[in-house]
Design a protein around this motif. Structure first.
Motif, PDB file in Angstrom:
ATOM      1  N   HIS A 193      68.130  50.190  40.831  1.00 13.49           N
ATOM      2  CA  HIS A 193      67.210  50.430  39.716  1.00 13.49           C
ATOM      3  C   HIS A 193      67.617  51.650  38.885  1.00 13.49           C
ATOM      4  O   HIS A 193      67.145  51.823  37.768  1.00 13.49           O
ATOM      5  N   HIS A 198      66.017  55.028  35.427  1.00 10.72           N
ATOM      6  CA  HIS A 198      66.293  56.455  35.208  1.00 10.72           C
ATOM      7  C   HIS A 198      67.307  56.690  34.085  1.00 10.72           C
ATOM      8  O   HIS A 198      68.109  57.605  34.144  1.00 10.72           O
ATOM      9  N   PHE A 312      61.920  62.415  36.639  1.00 12.03           N
ATOM     10  CA  PHE A 312      62.526  61.418  37.501  1.00 12.03           C
ATOM     11  C   PHE A 312      61.460  60.681  38.311  1.00 12.03           C
ATOM     12  O   PHE A 312      61.417  59.449  38.348  1.00 12.03           O
ATOM     13  N   ASP A 316      59.854  56.581  38.209  1.00 16.09           N
ATOM     14  CA  ASP A 316      59.591  55.674  39.331  1.00 16.09           C
ATOM     15  C   ASP A 316      58.121  55.275  39.362  1.00 16.09           C
ATOM     16  O   ASP A 316      57.774  54.115  39.579  1.00 16.09           O
TER      17      ASP A 316
HETATM   18 FE   LIG Z   1      63.990  55.977  41.439  1.00 15.19          FE
END
Ligand SMILES: [Fe+2]
Ligand code: FES
Length: 373
Positions: A193, A198, A312, A316
């Motif tokens: 991912h 990201h 970051f 997520d």
């Molecule tokens: Fe991540």
């Protein structure tokens, strides 16, 4: 020792993170879980937390010791957090029963008369072992029916972010995730991912995607991505290159919920422990505690690290909030090789632990996995 700990903002739980419509999963008891930041526990304050569906009330005794009680009076069930705490005793707001908070023993029942035979000290509120590490209050959550635990009991050690010296800086991050702990954990170990979730100029771009090959080995109740030179397409690792020494990264996953990442570059190091904790069977929370001595003397480094770490984790979190919308409808899912192989190992290890055969391991030896990211 120069230890600087800085709190990052706690993201408000989204609307979907507070309802319990996400699919549930089975939970691993008999282990330590972080309940909350321990700096919230001072000055006779009581604070509440939820772990594995158990409501807790936490506080700090006047001698500094943390405690965690089931947030329910053993008399008639009102939350003990509604009552009072004077630094020594938690007093229930309903009928004033008083409890010593570390062991949970009842010390007084104000309604008793001299004619009563009832001995209050035979009564206990539910008490959990609670230890402070890296600024978290860690609580040992026993399996249902295990009974009262004592400090002397042979328990696994309280987890902690590994440190490789006494001079370091540290910071932490936390985010509520509106999915069950399994989705939180496989999101944590999912290598594919990165280039999509990201994407950022300072991290890596979709165009930098390339084939990778990583060696994994079994470790007790987990697996290790063996020491390797880290991904050349990540800006933070490029920054470490300024020290001109070889950089190695090791990433361990260990049941029930821990990811340890260690980056070493000569005398310089960066280390983190990330945990995904089930607050209920269908909700979880991610916590990261990082410590480092890299760029120790650079001003503002903690602020900068927090800014990037924050972005970051939020990427997520936002993705998992969107995923949770899809998961509400219980779709059938798939795990593919090789990118999802660590997720398959996680499920097999968890199954073995729940079945009481923690010694059995899905990996018979080292394995090389290949994927593009
Ligand atoms: Fe991540
Ligand atoms: S409910 Fe707590 S003392 Fe009665």
């Amino acid at each position: 020792m120069a230890l600087e700990t800085t709190a990052l903002p706690i993201y408000p739980a989204s609307a979907s993170a507070t309802d319990d419509s996400a699919p549930a999963t089975s939970l691993i008891h008999d282990d330590w879980y972080p309940a909350m930041r321990s700096d919230r526990l001072r000055g006779g304050k009581l604070a509440t937390a939820m772990l594995l569906g158990i409501p807790l009330v936490l506080g700090r005794r006047e001698d500094g010791r943390l405690f965690a009680l089931r947030d329910s009076c053993p008399h008639r069930g009102i939350p003990l957090s509604c009552g009072w705490f004077d630094g020594r005793q938690v007093t229930c707001k309903y009928h004033g029963w008083g409890f010593e908070p570390v062991g949970g023993q009842c010390l007084e029942i104000p309604s008793l008369t001299s004619k009563d035979r009832l001995d209050p000290t035979k009564i206990y509120a539910g008490a959990f072992l609670c230890e402070e590490r890296d600024g978290h209050a860690w609580v040992f959550v026993p399996r249902p029916g295990r009974g009262r635990l004592r400090d002397s009991e042979d328990l696994p050690p309280v987890p902690e972010t590994p440190k490789f010296g006494t001079r370091f800086r540290s910071a932490h991050l936390t985010a509520d995730l509106p999915c069950n702990v399994d989705h939180g954990i496989i999101g944590l170990m999912d290598p594919a991912h990165g280039p999509f979730v990201h994407q950022a100029w300072w991290w890596r771009s979709k165009a930098s995607i390339h084939e990778k090959e990583k060696r994994f080995e079994p470790i007790p109740e987990g697996f290790r991505m063996s020491a390797h030179a880290p991904s050349g397409n990540s800006a933070p690792y490029k920054l470490l290159g300024v020290y001109g020494e070889p950089i190695t990264t090791t990433i361990d996953f260990v049941l029930p919920n821990r990811r340890y990442e260690t980056i070493r570059c000569g005398e310089k190091w960066f280390s983190s422990l990330t945990t995904v904790t089930p607050t209920t069977a269908s909700q979880c929370r991610i916590d990261v505690v990082a410590a480092w001595n890299v760029f120790y003397h650079v001003p503002l480094v903690t602020t900068i690290a927090k800014f990037f770490g924050n972005r970051f984790v939020r990427q997520d979190q936002e993705t998992m909030i969107q995923q949770a919308e899809g998961l509400k409808h219980n779709p059938s899912l798939m795990l593919i090789d090789d990118a999802d192989r660590p997720a398959k190992w996680y499920f097999a290890l968890k199954q073995a632990r729940l079945a009481g055969s923690a010694g059995s391991h899905p990996m018979s030896g080292p394995v090389t996995l290949r994927w593009r990211s």
